[in-house]
Design a protein around this motif. Structure first.
Motif, mmCIF file in Angstrom:
data_model
loop_
_atom_site.group_PDB
_atom_site.id
_atom_site.type_symbol
_atom_site.label_atom_id
_atom_site.label_comp_id
_atom_site.label_asym_id
_atom_site.label_seq_id
_atom_site.Cartn_x
_atom_site.Cartn_y
_atom_site.Cartn_z
ATOM 1 N N GLY A 81 0.813 -1.216 0.000
ATOM 2 C CA GLY A 81 0.000 0.000 0.000
ATOM 3 C C GLY A 81 0.839 1.254 0.000
ATOM 4 N N VAL A 82 1.904 1.266 0.800
ATOM 5 C CA VAL A 82 2.810 2.421 0.842
ATOM 6 C C VAL A 82 3.413 2.671 -0.537
ATOM 7 C CG1 VAL A 82 4.998 3.263 1.767
ATOM 8 C CG2 VAL A 82 3.342 2.190 3.301
ATOM 9 N N SER A 83 3.876 1.613 -1.183
ATOM 10 C CA SER A 83 4.537 1.759 -2.487
ATOM 11 C C SER A 83 3.568 2.239 -3.559
ATOM 12 C CB SER A 83 5.160 0.423 -2.900
ATOM 13 O OG SER A 83 6.147 0.019 -1.972
ATOM 14 N N LEU A 84 2.317 1.805 -3.498
ATOM 15 C CA LEU A 84 1.329 2.265 -4.474
ATOM 16 C C LEU A 84 1.175 3.779 -4.423
ATOM 17 C CD1 LEU A 84 -1.536 -0.400 -4.248
ATOM 18 C CD2 LEU A 84 -0.145 0.121 -6.252
ATOM 19 N N VAL A 85 1.134 4.325 -3.213
ATOM 20 C CA VAL A 85 0.973 5.776 -3.067
ATOM 21 C C VAL A 85 2.236 6.517 -3.501
ATOM 22 C CG1 VAL A 85 0.640 7.632 -1.384
ATOM 23 C CG2 VAL A 85 -0.772 5.569 -1.265
ATOM 24 N N LEU A 86 3.400 6.017 -3.099
ATOM 25 C CA LEU A 86 4.645 6.702 -3.445
ATOM 26 C C LEU A 86 4.917 6.666 -4.943
ATOM 27 C CD1 LEU A 86 7.010 5.542 -0.554
ATOM 28 C CD2 LEU A 86 5.807 7.713 -0.788
ATOM 29 N N ILE A 134 -4.030 -8.696 -7.575
ATOM 30 C CA ILE A 134 -5.409 -8.173 -7.502
ATOM 31 C C ILE A 134 -5.462 -6.923 -6.629
ATOM 32 C CG2 ILE A 134 -7.799 -8.709 -6.899
ATOM 33 C CD1 ILE A 134 -6.676 -10.291 -9.261
ATOM 34 N N ALA A 135 -4.742 -6.948 -5.496
ATOM 35 C CA ALA A 135 -4.758 -5.797 -4.590
ATOM 36 C C ALA A 135 -4.149 -4.562 -5.245
ATOM 37 C CB ALA A 135 -4.008 -6.138 -3.306
ATOM 38 N N LEU A 152 -12.193 2.159 5.433
ATOM 39 C CA LEU A 152 -12.489 0.948 4.673
ATOM 40 C C LEU A 152 -11.478 -0.150 5.009
ATOM 41 C CD1 LEU A 152 -14.149 -0.528 2.545
ATOM 42 C CD2 LEU A 152 -12.687 0.497 0.782
ATOM 43 N N GLY A 153 -10.213 0.227 5.163
ATOM 44 C CA GLY A 153 -9.198 -0.765 5.523
ATOM 45 C C GLY A 153 -9.504 -1.419 6.854
ATOM 46 N N VAL A 154 -9.811 -0.617 7.854
ATOM 47 C CA VAL A 154 -10.135 -1.170 9.177
ATOM 48 C C VAL A 154 -11.379 -2.047 9.096
ATOM 49 C CG1 VAL A 154 -10.868 -0.567 11.510
ATOM 50 C CG2 VAL A 154 -9.028 0.718 10.413
ATOM 51 N N LEU A 155 -12.394 -1.605 8.345
ATOM 52 C CA LEU A 155 -13.622 -2.388 8.196
ATOM 53 C C LEU A 155 -13.333 -3.757 7.585
ATOM 54 C CD1 LEU A 155 -16.709 -2.701 8.260
ATOM 55 C CD2 LEU A 155 -16.777 -1.567 6.024
ATOM 56 N N PRO A 193 -8.873 -10.736 5.332
ATOM 57 C CA PRO A 193 -8.784 -9.320 5.707
ATOM 58 C C PRO A 193 -7.640 -8.550 5.048
ATOM 59 C CG PRO A 193 -7.631 -10.616 7.325
ATOM 60 C CD PRO A 193 -8.161 -11.604 6.296
ATOM 61 N N TRP A 194 -6.851 -9.204 4.170
ATOM 62 C CA TRP A 194 -5.556 -8.648 3.809
ATOM 63 C C TRP A 194 -5.627 -7.404 2.931
ATOM 64 C CZ3 TRP A 194 -1.981 -9.849 6.946
ATOM 65 C CH2 TRP A 194 -1.953 -11.115 7.548
ATOM 66 N N PHE A 195 -6.681 -7.230 2.151
ATOM 67 C CA PHE A 195 -6.759 -5.991 1.378
ATOM 68 C C PHE A 195 -6.943 -4.794 2.304
ATOM 69 C CE2 PHE A 195 -9.036 -2.925 -1.482
ATOM 70 C CZ PHE A 195 -7.916 -2.607 -2.229
ATOM 71 N N GLY A 196 -7.535 -5.038 3.454
ATOM 72 C CA GLY A 196 -7.635 -3.969 4.452
ATOM 73 C C GLY A 196 -6.270 -3.503 4.910
ATOM 74 N N VAL A 197 -5.305 -4.433 5.016
ATOM 75 C CA VAL A 197 -3.939 -4.071 5.402
ATOM 76 C C VAL A 197 -3.303 -3.188 4.327
ATOM 77 C CG1 VAL A 197 -1.647 -4.989 5.920
ATOM 78 C CG2 VAL A 197 -3.688 -6.156 6.793
ATOM 79 N N VAL A 198 -3.521 -3.510 3.064
ATOM 80 C CA VAL A 198 -3.000 -2.687 1.968
ATOM 81 C C VAL A 198 -3.566 -1.270 2.047
ATOM 82 C CG1 VAL A 198 -2.912 -2.404 -0.544
ATOM 83 C CG2 VAL A 198 -2.619 -4.672 0.466
ATOM 84 N N LEU A 199 -4.860 -1.157 2.299
ATOM 85 C CA LEU A 199 -5.481 0.163 2.393
ATOM 86 C C LEU A 199 -4.928 0.963 3.568
ATOM 87 C CD1 LEU A 199 -9.206 -0.700 1.567
ATOM 88 C CD2 LEU A 199 -7.623 0.652 0.172
#
Length: 252
Positions: A81-86, A134-135, A152-155, A193-199
């Motif tokens: 998730g960090v790398s996607l934003v950077l 996919i993520a 959304l990530g926490v949810l 739950p792992w896509f929540g971790v990416v978010l």
């Protein structure tokens, strides 16, 4: 004094140079990813020792190994998730992301084929590379909706940890998670739950952007972590064949 014509020429050359210069890497992110890679090496080395019956470890029941794996996966996917934003500071750059997505697709396919050859009864059908592919697509699409990343990530994390239903036990839906039991596979990283971790990682990248972009140079052993982080996909693909091959040779 430089003439206007010459100034324009210099500016054009400078702009052209900036346009083709490679993207600057964030070494602190590479170092953290390298730490995750190193921990993964240790985990898989112990797994291989158990596979060859040198030790006896229950990776599917013992709390230490379950939590250790969860920590490694959490670190990896937070950094996804960090790398996607950077890598996409203003908007999703699908053209630039396409080569990486294709590499992930090819590597995930190789993992499935290779795992079927070694573990035909428990092949990897949706492991960490399948998930990251996919993520990454979903994360790129959600980049513009920054306000929803954290809630959304926490949810999704809460849903993945607390909700189970027999509907998701069907083979066609096992990749989503929410199953009542873990499928028989060597590596399983479902969307929930792992896509929540990416978010959450995407949120952290934006919240701590100025710290992540602070100039930092690895020294000493940290250089290994940085190197491993820069080449994490290649190392992921080759480390298990090398480890298992070396152990097989020693056994012979």
């Amino acid at each position: 004094m430089t003439s206007p014509k010459k100034t324009r020429h210099i500016t054009q050359k400078t702009d052209s140079h900036i346009a083709v210069s490679p993207k600057k890497r964030h070494e602190i992110v590479d170092a953290l990813r390298g730490i995750a890679v190193t921990l993964m090496f240790f985990y898989h080395f112990c797994f291989d020792l158990d596979y060859f019956h040198w030790v006896s470890i229950d990776f599917y029941q013992q709390p230490f190994w379950l939590n250790f794996r969860a920590f490694i996966v959490t670190l990896f996917l937070t950094l996804v998730g960090v790398s996607l934003v950077l890598a996409n500071p203003s908007a999703a750059n699908w053209r630039a992301a396409l080569p990486r997505l294709l590499r992930l697709l090819g590597c995930a396919s190789l993992v499935s084929v290779g795992s079927y050859a070694v573990f035909p009864g428990s092949m990897i059908f949706f492991g960490v590379l399948h998930f990251i592919l996919i993520a990454s697509v979903l994360g790129l699409w959600l980049l513009r909706f920054r306000v929803v990343h954290l809630p959304l990530g926490v949810l999704l994390i809460v849903l993945g940890a607390m909700v189970q239903h027999p509907f998701f036990d069907q083979a066609a839906f096992q990749w989503l998670g929410l199953m009542t039991h873990k499928p028989i596979t060597e590596d399983y990283v479902p969307m929930l739950p792992w896509f929540g971790v990416v978010l959450v990682g995407m949120f952290l990248a934006k919240a701590g952007e100025k710290y992540l972009k602070t100039p930092w140079q690895a020294r000493g052993v940290l250089r290994w972590f940085t190197f491993a982080g820069k080449h994490s996909l290649l190392l992921y693909m080759i480390h298990q064949p090398i480890l298992m091959g070396l152990l097989w040779v020693v056994l012979r």
